[in-house]
Design a protein around this motif. Structure first.
Motif, mmCIF file in Angstrom:
data_model
loop_
_atom_site.group_PDB
_atom_site.id
_atom_site.type_symbol
_atom_site.label_atom_id
_atom_site.label_comp_id
_atom_site.label_asym_id
_atom_site.label_seq_id
_atom_site.Cartn_x
_atom_site.Cartn_y
_atom_site.Cartn_z
ATOM 1 N N LYS A 72 -0.566 0.000 4.677
ATOM 2 C CA LYS A 72 0.757 -0.338 3.806
ATOM 3 C C LYS A 72 0.612 -1.666 3.170
ATOM 4 N N VAL A 73 0.363 -2.683 4.456
ATOM 5 C CA VAL A 73 0.215 -4.393 5.087
ATOM 6 C C VAL A 73 -0.765 -4.323 3.797
ATOM 7 N N LEU A 74 -2.331 -3.727 3.172
ATOM 8 C CA LEU A 74 -3.000 -3.769 2.646
ATOM 9 C C LEU A 74 -2.529 -4.081 0.582
ATOM 10 N N GLU A 75 -2.112 -2.983 0.808
ATOM 11 C CA GLU A 75 -0.917 -3.006 -0.427
ATOM 12 C C GLU A 75 -0.058 -3.715 -0.915
ATOM 13 N N GLU A 76 0.198 -3.969 0.331
ATOM 14 C CA GLU A 76 1.308 -5.738 -0.391
ATOM 15 C C GLU A 76 1.178 -6.842 -0.569
ATOM 16 N N MET A 118 -2.831 3.651 10.504
ATOM 17 C CA MET A 118 -3.572 4.291 9.721
ATOM 18 C C MET A 118 -2.725 3.570 8.582
ATOM 19 N N LYS A 119 -1.672 4.303 8.404
ATOM 20 C CA LYS A 119 -0.709 4.202 7.471
ATOM 21 C C LYS A 119 0.558 2.539 6.922
ATOM 22 N N LYS A 120 0.003 2.092 8.319
ATOM 23 C CA LYS A 120 0.546 0.898 8.347
ATOM 24 C C LYS A 120 -0.755 -0.185 7.708
ATOM 25 N N GLU A 121 -1.804 -0.091 9.087
ATOM 26 C CA GLU A 121 -2.160 -1.617 7.942
ATOM 27 C C GLU A 121 -2.667 -1.020 6.342
#
Length: 189
Positions: free
Chosen positions: A6-10, A1-4
């Motif tokens: 982080k990708v969205l925030e980038e 969940m944190k990975k997803e």
């Protein structure tokens, strides 16, 4: 969940930039829709200028560079005075040739972009009576050449008697109070 997350925030700054460009929050203050429309208007004006220069004996040219402006106003450049002016300041005959030029430019541009056969016919209603003798001759000559080169049927709707002799085929409407209107086909070839 944190990975997803982080990708969205980038990706968010890139998506936000795209959103701003499309919605008009950019240096031009123009939405994507308006930009596309102005691009088509620019193409039409480029082609319409061919006709306007011919019809006006080189006097007028549509101003193209300001099409991308948010508050676009159609103008012509007047080579006699060396100034730009709004098309609404043109005389009746000048307005007619400007409108005719825009119509022909629009037709040519649509046909070129669609890559289709030319339209079979084109009808032009009135306006010829507002032209001086030289301009009328120029407009009629160009329309007859256009008809010959493109294979289009160009119909002129006019009350000017002098035009009857210039066109190879004339369809004359004759009014009669008691019997109604009738048609007469006149061949000038």
């Amino acid at each position: 969940m944190k990975k997803e997350q982080k990708v969205l925030e980038e990706e968010y700054p890139v998506l936000e930039k795209i959103s701003f460009l499309i919605s008009g929050k950019n240096r031009l203050g123009m939405s994507f829709h308006s930009f596309v429309l102005s691009t088509f208007v620019n193409l039409i004006l480029k082609r319409a200028n061919f006709y306007l220069k011919e019809f006006s004996f080189g006097r007028y040219e549509f101003v193209e560079e300001e099409v991308l402006q948010k508050d676009f106003v159609l103008e012509v450049f007047d080579y006699y005075t060396g100034t730009k002016r709004e098309v609404k300041t043109l005389s009746g005959g000048e307005s007619f040739i400007a409108s005719l030029s825009l119509s022909l430019g629009t037709s040519d541009t649509i046909l070129k972009l669609a890559r289709t056969r030319p339209l079979e016919c084109l009808f032009i209603d009135e306006g010829f009576g507002s032209l001086d003798e030289n301009t009328l001759e120029k407009v009629i000559s160009l329309l007859l050449n256009l008809a010959t080169q493109s294979g289009r049927i160009i119909g002129i709707i006019s009350h000017l008697k002098d035009l009857k002799e210039r066109f190879p085929v004339v369809l004359e409407v004759r009014k009669n109070k008691t019997q109604g209107s009738s048609l007469k086909l006149i061949k000038n070839y």
